[in-house]
Design a protein around this motif. Structure first.
Motif, PDB file in Angstrom:
ATOM      1  N   PRO A   1       0.832  -1.210   0.000  1.00 23.49           N
ATOM      2  CA  PRO A   1       0.000   0.000   0.000  1.00 23.49           C
ATOM      3  C   PRO A   1       0.865   1.257   0.000  1.00 23.49           C
ATOM      4  O   PRO A   1       1.949   1.285   0.599  1.00 23.49           O
ATOM      5  CB  PRO A   1      -0.820  -0.132   1.288  1.00 23.49           C
ATOM      6  CG  PRO A   1      -0.063  -1.082   2.141  1.00 23.49           C
ATOM      7  CD  PRO A   1       0.622  -2.037   1.214  1.00 23.49           C
TER       8      PRO A   1
ATOM      9  N   PRO B   1       0.125   3.143   4.201  1.00 22.52           N
ATOM     10  CA  PRO B   1      -0.588   2.345   5.199  1.00 22.52           C
ATOM     11  C   PRO B   1      -0.846   3.144   6.471  1.00 22.52           C
ATOM     12  O   PRO B   1       0.016   3.912   6.914  1.00 22.52           O
ATOM     13  CB  PRO B   1       0.360   1.174   5.452  1.00 22.52           C
ATOM     14  CG  PRO B   1       1.707   1.698   5.112  1.00 22.52           C
ATOM     15  CD  PRO B   1       1.510   2.679   3.998  1.00 22.52           C
TER      16      PRO B   1
ATOM     17  N   ASP C   1      -3.496  -2.654   7.063  1.00 25.10           N
ATOM     18  CA  ASP C   1      -3.091  -2.407   5.678  1.00 25.10           C
ATOM     19  C   ASP C   1      -1.877  -3.234   5.282  1.00 25.10           C
ATOM     20  O   ASP C   1      -1.644  -3.479   4.095  1.00 25.10           O
ATOM     21  CB  ASP C   1      -2.776  -0.920   5.475  1.00 25.10           C
ATOM     22  CG  ASP C   1      -3.955  -0.033   5.783  1.00 25.10           C
ATOM     23  OD1 ASP C   1      -5.042  -0.321   5.276  1.00 25.10           O
ATOM     24  OD2 ASP C   1      -3.783   0.943   6.543  1.00 25.10           O
TER      25      ASP C   1
ATOM     26  N   ILE D   1      -3.804  -9.871   3.570  1.00 25.06           N
ATOM     27  CA  ILE D   1      -3.116  -8.605   3.855  1.00 25.06           C
ATOM     28  C   ILE D   1      -1.707  -8.706   3.286  1.00 25.06           C
ATOM     29  O   ILE D   1      -1.030  -9.716   3.512  1.00 25.06           O
ATOM     30  CB  ILE D   1      -3.063  -8.344   5.374  1.00 25.06           C
ATOM     31  CG1 ILE D   1      -4.466  -8.396   5.977  1.00 25.06           C
ATOM     32  CG2 ILE D   1      -2.405  -7.011   5.672  1.00 25.06           C
ATOM     33  CD1 ILE D   1      -4.481  -8.375   7.493  1.00 25.06           C
TER      34      ILE D   1
END
Length: 449
Positions: free
Chosen positions: A137, A140, A206, A237
């Motif tokens: 990500p 996060p 995240d 995840i």
């Protein structure tokens, strides 16, 4: 030193005596085992342990003894070797060790063989496929960490994360990172994060960081267990694996979306510094302001140009001129349309004339072919009829020749008995029998006497 009839040694004296005893009693020996904790220092000396299932032995290979390493012997963790040297004691530490003079290779150690076999099997299943990897990500907000709650690793990661982006939320799943049951705890922690911190939870994670500090192959073995590799690969995840140091590799590294060389590096990979984000936002804000200013300036210039144009000064004349242009274009369009219609009519008439000529020519050719075919058909029919008549006449002649009536014409007769059958012999008749005789021009009844 003597004290009250007892012999008391100092630590140094006892250590020297143990060293002397080992060197005298054991001397130089061959030892086989698996290399562990192998490390080479800047001096060129290599320190490692030789181990088997029941014990381990510290060893040192000095730089001057490197020539005693056999060709093909690759010294690294997990390799099995035969080492020749003397057993001695490192006095300053009180630790016995083997000073290695020669090394012969034996092949991979048990742990390394298990590692490679499991890695190959999981690789064939596609567990490490690059297509399974997901990007991390961009920013996060919630990061889960699976590691030991004590030690430098968790401290280093939280320090780096806090320094790079203080607004992060971090949750720790405390686990054992080596020893019995460590692999099961690590796999359970990864799955727990996916259940309790999934996308629909109140604390959706995240990113996950799974790792520990450096160590030997045995120390890191929990991260080479199949259950850990599968839990990491199945995680919904994204996962960063940070196991050991840059030279250490584990199955957890291959199964994770991203491998970090160290836990601190994993924290740096996880999130960009807040300062970099602020600088990026400031840069884009400046660029946006400049773009808006340029657009406003450009529109202002267009408005000023329009205001000074003749349209706004004499709008009626401009409208009248445009109306006249529209009329001119309409007349040209009408003329062009009429001309196109006339040209189309002429092309149609020419095409019709060519078509009529072609049709008449085709009708003439067709009529001539039809008449020719009729003539041929009549001739063929006459010829066929004549042949049929000749055949019928021939057949009639053959029938006349074969007919019994033709025999009667030559004077013969046919006699039939009472049952109507032909009489072929006088023995076929008895006295008093009625017979019928057929002649050329009639039949005669008679009685046999």
């Amino acid at each position: 030193m003597e004290s009250a009839g007892r012999r008391v040694y100092s630590v140094s004296e006892l250590t020297r005596r143990i060293k002397q005893t080992l060197e005298d009693e054991v001397g130089r020996v061959w030892v086989e085992g698996e290399i562990s904790n192998y490390k080479v220092y800047a001096s060129g000396h290599a320190y490692f342990s030789l181990k088997d299932a029941g014990a381990q032995l510290s060893a040192v290979l000095f730089a001057g003894s490197r020539s005693g390493v056999a060709a093909g012997a690759h010294l690294e963790d997990g390799q099995r070797i035969r080492a020749f040297g003397e057993v001695s004691v490192f006095e300053s530490r009180g630790q016995y060790q083997m000073i290695v003079r020669k090394v012969e290779p034996m092949g991979e150690g048990d742990l390394m063989r298990r590692f490679l076999e499991l890695k190959q099997r999981l690789e064939v299943e596609g567990l490490f496929a690059q297509a399974r990897k997901r990007p991390l990500p961009v920013l996060p907000q919630r990061i889960g960490i699976v590691t030991s709650p004590t030690g430098a690793v968790i401290h280093d990661m939280t320090t780096v994360l806090g320094r790079r982006f203080p607004n992060l939320h971090i949750r720790l799943a405390p686990v054992k990172v080596q020893g019995v049951g460590a692999a099961q705890e690590i796999a359970s922690a990864v799955r727990l994060f996916n259940r309790a911190c999934g996308p629909d939870s109140v604390w959706p994670a995240d990113l996950l960081i799974v790792g520990r500090g450096g160590g030997s192959l045995e120390d890191l073995w929990a991260f080479n267990e199949e259950c850990v590799a599968r839990a990491v690969a199945e995680s919904a995840i994204p996962v960063i694996s940070a196991v050991g140091h840059d030279t250490d590799f584990s199955l957890c590294d291959f199964a994770a979306d991203v491998r970090a060389p160290t836990p601190s590096a994993a924290a740096e990979l996880a999130v960009t510094t807040k300062q970099e984000w602020e600088q990026c936002l400031a840069h884009h804000a400046r660029a946006l302001k400049q773009t808006v200013r340029r657009q406003v300036t450009a529109w202002r210039m267009r408005v000023m140009t329009a205001r000074s144009s003749r349209f706004f000064q004499q709008p009626r004349q401009l409208v009248e001129r445009r109306a006249q242009q529209v009329d001119t274009l309409a007349m040209r369009m009408d003329h062009a349309a009429a001309q196109r219609v006339q040209e189309g009519r002429q092309r149609t008439e020419r095409a019709y004339g060519r078509l009529r000529v072609v049709r008449e020519r085709y009708e003439h050719l067709t009529r001539a072919r039809l008449e020719e075919n009729v003539r041929r058909l009549e001739a063929a029919c006459r010829l066929r009829l004549e042949r049929l008549r000749a055949g019928v006449a021939g057949n009639a002649r053959q029938l006349d020749l074969l007919s019994p009536l033709a025999v009667l014409e030559r004077g013969y007769s046919l006699t039939r008995g009472p049952d109507g059958r032909l009489v072929r012999s006088a023995r076929d008749l008895s006295s008093g029998a009625e017979i019928s005789t057929q002649l050329k021009d009639g039949s005669v009844a008679s009685i046999v006497r």
